[in-house]
Write a protein that holds these residues in place. Structure first.
Motif, mmCIF file in Angstrom:
data_model
loop_
_atom_site.group_PDB
_atom_site.id
_atom_site.type_symbol
_atom_site.label_atom_id
_atom_site.label_comp_id
_atom_site.label_asym_id
_atom_site.label_seq_id
_atom_site.Cartn_x
_atom_site.Cartn_y
_atom_site.Cartn_z
ATOM 1 N N LEU A 155 10.753 2.841 -4.416
ATOM 2 C CA LEU A 155 11.743 1.774 -4.300
ATOM 3 C C LEU A 155 12.336 1.692 -2.894
ATOM 4 O O LEU A 155 12.703 0.611 -2.448
ATOM 5 C CB LEU A 155 12.853 1.982 -5.334
ATOM 6 N N TRP A 156 12.418 2.817 -2.192
ATOM 7 C CA TRP A 156 12.978 2.794 -0.848
ATOM 8 C C TRP A 156 12.137 1.969 0.106
ATOM 9 O O TRP A 156 12.642 1.391 1.066
ATOM 10 C CB TRP A 156 13.106 4.211 -0.298
ATOM 11 N N VAL A 157 10.831 1.925 -0.143
ATOM 12 C CA VAL A 157 9.929 1.198 0.757
ATOM 13 C C VAL A 157 10.112 -0.315 0.622
ATOM 14 O O VAL A 157 9.852 -1.071 1.557
ATOM 15 C CB VAL A 157 8.463 1.596 0.465
ATOM 16 N N LEU A 158 10.563 -0.767 -0.553
ATOM 17 C CA LEU A 158 10.717 -2.200 -0.790
ATOM 18 C C LEU A 158 11.838 -2.779 0.078
ATOM 19 O O LEU A 158 12.749 -2.062 0.488
ATOM 20 C CB LEU A 158 11.040 -2.453 -2.265
ATOM 21 N N PRO A 159 11.790 -4.073 0.357
ATOM 22 C CA PRO A 159 12.902 -4.705 1.092
ATOM 23 C C PRO A 159 14.213 -4.577 0.318
ATOM 24 O O PRO A 159 14.228 -4.630 -0.911
ATOM 25 C CB PRO A 159 12.463 -6.175 1.194
ATOM 26 N N HIS A 160 15.306 -4.392 1.067
ATOM 27 C CA HIS A 160 16.633 -4.271 0.454
ATOM 28 C C HIS A 160 17.520 -5.408 0.964
ATOM 29 O O HIS A 160 17.785 -5.490 2.166
ATOM 30 C CB HIS A 160 17.263 -2.924 0.798
ATOM 31 N N ARG A 180 0.831 -1.207 0.000
ATOM 32 C CA ARG A 180 0.000 0.000 0.000
ATOM 33 C C ARG A 180 0.863 1.254 0.000
ATOM 34 O O ARG A 180 0.590 2.221 -0.720
ATOM 35 C CB ARG A 180 -0.931 -0.003 1.207
ATOM 36 N N GLU A 181 1.937 1.238 0.780
ATOM 37 C CA GLU A 181 2.829 2.391 0.846
ATOM 38 C C GLU A 181 3.556 2.600 -0.482
ATOM 39 O O GLU A 181 3.701 3.741 -0.951
ATOM 40 C CB GLU A 181 3.833 2.198 1.981
ATOM 41 N N ALA A 227 1.156 4.122 -2.956
ATOM 42 C CA ALA A 227 0.871 5.532 -2.670
ATOM 43 C C ALA A 227 1.909 6.427 -3.337
ATOM 44 O O ALA A 227 1.577 7.494 -3.883
ATOM 45 C CB ALA A 227 0.841 5.771 -1.164
ATOM 46 N N HIS A 228 3.160 5.996 -3.335
ATOM 47 C CA HIS A 228 4.212 6.770 -4.016
ATOM 48 C C HIS A 228 4.077 6.658 -5.532
ATOM 49 O O HIS A 228 4.296 7.641 -6.244
ATOM 50 C CB HIS A 228 5.589 6.286 -3.575
ATOM 51 N N VAL A 229 3.723 5.481 -6.010
ATOM 52 C CA VAL A 229 3.526 5.303 -7.451
ATOM 53 C C VAL A 229 2.490 6.285 -7.981
ATOM 54 O O VAL A 229 2.635 6.852 -9.077
ATOM 55 C CB VAL A 229 3.084 3.848 -7.755
#
Length: 219
Positions: A86-91, A65-66, A69-71
């Motif tokens: 991309l920052w919200v995704l797991p790294h 969802r987060e 929201a940026h997309v």
């Protein structure tokens, strides 16, 4: 298309689609009466992205969802929009919250200096300015510190050839992304690439290693 058609074309059950609608992962359709809505190709594209993030990326619904929201945030410039999503995704390599690195570990300082040296040599000014605010930067530092503790240190010289290869990959990524017509679709593509293309790159590397090993050492 009606919800049943969306379900048939996507392979996602009507119940799951309704759940995604309730959770805000899928935008509402256009109401055609009090009980029915109509969906279009953008819903199908978004539904496939959601399924990829949840099923393949194993990303929690709240994180999805987060990301979305940026997309969908038209107020952001494309670079910030891409970065925020991309920052919200797991790294890979970033420690879990309950297993964070000891901030006093000297290996972390050494790793940060090596990353800073690498970024300076590459001329990646944005990455240097953002620094540890970036999850990718933090994950790289943490991974290098772990390698150092294990007795397998990597310095800027070691990483430079890999980073140059990643520059070429990034250029190709953005060239492909720019063929899409809208910023939202471009950002969706970038998220898809992060979730699905990174495993492609990883597995191509492992196949290449296997091939090179066979050339050098035989089977």
């Amino acid at each position: 298309m009606r919800l049943a058609d969306l379900s048939e074309r996507s392979g996602v059950s009507p119940a799951t689609i309704k759940y995604y609608l309730r959770e805000g992962l899928l935008p509402p359709g256009r109401l055609i009466n009090t009980t029915q809505a109509e969906y279009d190709e953008s819903h199908l594209r978004r539904l496939r992205l959601v399924r990829a993030m949840i099923q393949i990326g194993r990303i929690p619904v709240a994180t999805v969802r987060e990301v979305l929201a940026h997309v969908d945030d038209d107020s952001l410039g494309l670079t910030i929009r891409l970065g925020a999503a991309l920052w919200v995704l797991p790294h890979p390599g970033e420690p879990a919250p309950d297993a964070a690195d000891d901030p006093d570990d000297p290996s972390l300082d050494v790793a940060r200096k090596r990353v800073d040296d690498l970024l300076a040599r590459l001329g990646w000014t944005t990455a240097r300015e953002v620094g540890d605010l970036s999850p990718a930067h933090r994950a790289l530092v943490s991974t290098l510190a772990t390698l150092d503790r294990l007795g397998h240190p990597l310095d800027a010289d070691d990483m430079l050839p890999y980073a140059r290869s990643m520059e070429q990959a990034a250029t190709y990524d953005l060239d492909r992304m720019e063929t899409l017509p809208t910023p939202a679709e471009q950002t969706e593509y970038a998220v898809t690439a992060a979730v699905l293309f990174e495993p492609v790159l990883l597995n191509l590397r492992r196949l290449a290693q296997s091939e090179e090993s066979a050339r050098r050492y035989g089977l």
